[in-house]
Design an enzyme around this catalytic site. Structure first.
Site, PDB file in Angstrom:
ATOM      1  N   LYS A  46       0.912  -1.104  -0.082  1.00  0.00           N
ATOM      2  CA  LYS A  46       0.060   0.000  -0.093  1.00  0.00           C
ATOM      3  C   LYS A  46       0.997   1.263  -0.125  1.00  0.00           C
ATOM      4  CE  LYS A  46      -3.782   1.768   2.545  1.00  0.00           C
ATOM      5  NZ  LYS A  46      -4.075   3.060   1.466  1.00  0.00           N
ATOM      6  N   LEU A  74      -5.345   7.341   0.189  1.00  0.00           N
ATOM      7  CA  LEU A  74      -4.043   6.837   0.674  1.00  0.00           C
ATOM      8  C   LEU A  74      -3.654   6.855   2.212  1.00  0.00           C
ATOM      9  CD1 LEU A  74      -2.391   8.774  -2.492  1.00  0.00           C
ATOM     10  CD2 LEU A  74      -2.648   6.280  -2.275  1.00  0.00           C
ATOM     11  N   ASN A 100       5.272   0.961  -2.860  1.00  0.00           N
ATOM     12  CA  ASN A 100       4.424   1.969  -3.409  1.00  0.00           C
ATOM     13  C   ASN A 100       4.628   3.470  -2.564  1.00  0.00           C
ATOM     14  OD1 ASN A 100       1.919   3.911  -3.730  1.00  0.00           O
ATOM     15  ND2 ASN A 100       1.796   2.545  -5.600  1.00  0.00           N
ATOM     16  N   ASN A 127       3.550   6.502  -7.004  1.00  0.00           N
ATOM     17  CA  ASN A 127       2.212   7.102  -7.308  1.00  0.00           C
ATOM     18  C   ASN A 127       2.087   8.390  -7.770  1.00  0.00           C
ATOM     19  OD1 ASN A 127      -0.347   7.459  -7.789  1.00  0.00           O
ATOM     20  ND2 ASN A 127      -0.980   6.945  -5.695  1.00  0.00           N
ATOM     21  N   CYS A 130      -1.077  11.549  -6.950  1.00  0.00           N
ATOM     22  CA  CYS A 130      -1.321  12.436  -5.806  1.00  0.00           C
ATOM     23  C   CYS A 130      -1.448  13.715  -6.167  1.00  0.00           C
ATOM     24  CB  CYS A 130      -0.328  12.002  -4.985  1.00  0.00           C
ATOM     25  SG  CYS A 130       0.002  10.344  -4.465  1.00  0.00           S
ATOM     26  N   ILE A 191      -2.907   0.516 -15.466  1.00  0.00           N
ATOM     27  CA  ILE A 191      -3.347   1.989 -15.096  1.00  0.00           C
ATOM     28  C   ILE A 191      -3.653   2.145 -13.692  1.00  0.00           C
ATOM     29  CG2 ILE A 191      -4.173   2.292 -17.493  1.00  0.00           C
ATOM     30  CD1 ILE A 191      -6.965   1.809 -16.293  1.00  0.00           C
TER      31      ILE A 191
END
Length: 302
Positions: A46, A74, A100, A127, A130, A191
């Protein structure tokens, strides 16, 4: 497990091409009674930030036809707890690890990547969906110049290969892929979720408190396969493909479209054995087709 499933991604050799999609598997603790973590190609954790994030208010998950919406925001415990608790757990179970990373500014990302530089992890997945607080909340992954800038900043301090996770909420996904490649990315991941909305007609209001959320699951798979194919034909760096993968056939579609690895996400929620079943299915497919290895089919569709 047969060595025929082995793949090389950004210079790192994985026993098979199957990992988990960030945010759908935690750090494996919840799933360890269903799946042997060392059987997976890797566990993708995560998202983790430099400080704890509380996430969005509830309700923040809603089912849709053939998928789901989420606006978790998140939520994560921050890098200190992550290293002490999550990484320690994964090390003990001999899992291959992709971390991640999320952040609200370039400095946030850099701080986390620096903290991870001495850890025994295999890759970093950045990521860039954000919101950039210094650019009015625009996601890093929605402007090529911002995506290239954050890639360069992360690459300067990273000791592991850097995979940039691309947002599908853009006009041209290949433009974003080329931007992070120019910034030095070792691979791309795509994606991420597609922005969607659901209305609760009984309550006459939004189904999730955030109004919009990220749509995932089987409903996004055709879009994801198309984008993987487009990016595979636009850049030279490897692709980690994801979006609605439920079974072996789905995984094969992504590999044939040009992905070197695949990630299983929403399927974990309704079938905690999905990753393991897909690995077994890929092994059976390679034997049935008489392939020298799974790499024989990567990008075979033109």
């Amino acid at each position: 497990m047969s060595k025929k499933l082995s793949v090389n991604f950004a210079g790192i050799t994985f026993d098979n091409p199957v990992t988990t999609a960030s945010g759908t598997f935690g750090s494996g603790m919840e799933y360890s009674e269903f799946v042997s973590l060392d059987k997976l190609g890797a566990v993708t954790t995560k998202g983790v930030a430099n400080v704890p994030w509380e996430g969005n208010p509830t309700p923040r998950i809603a089912e849709t036809h053939a998928g789901m919406l989420n606006a978790i925001g998140l939520q994560n415990p921050g890098i200190d707890t992550f290293i002490e608790r999550d990484l320690k757990y994964l090390y003990e179970r001999k899992a291959r690890i992709i971390v991640n990373v999320c952040g609200r500014s370039k400095e946030d990302y850099v701080e986390v990547v620096e903290r991870l530089s001495d850890e025994k992890i295999d890759m970093l997945e950045i990521n860039i969906s954000c919101p950039n607080v210094k650019a009015g909340g625009i996601a890093f992954g929605q402007k090529p110049e911002m995506a290239e800038e954050i890639t360069k900043a992360v690459k300067k301090v990273a000791t592991q290969p850097v995979v940039m996770k691309l947002s599908p909420n853009v006009t041209d996904i290949t433009e974003m892929a080329k931007a992070v490649e120019a910034g030095g990315a070792d691979g791309v991941s795509l994606i991420n979720t597609i922005t969607g909305m659901k209305i609760d007609v009984d309550r006459k209001t939004f189904a999730i408190a955030n109004q919009t959320g990220g749509m995932s699951g089987p409903c996004v798979k055709p879009v994801a396969v198309r984008m993987v194919y487009q990016v595979a034909n636009a850049v030279k760096i490897p692709i980690l493909g994801m979006g609605g993968i439920q079974n072996t056939e789905d995984a094969l579609e992504f590999l044939m479209a040009g992905a070197t690895m695949v990630a299983v996400g929403t399927a974990n929620f309704f079938n905690p054995y999905a990753t393991s079943e897909i690995i077994d299915g890929l092994e059976e497919y390679v034997e049935r087709e008489g392939l020298s290895g799974i790499t024989d089919i990567i990008g075979c569709v033109h």
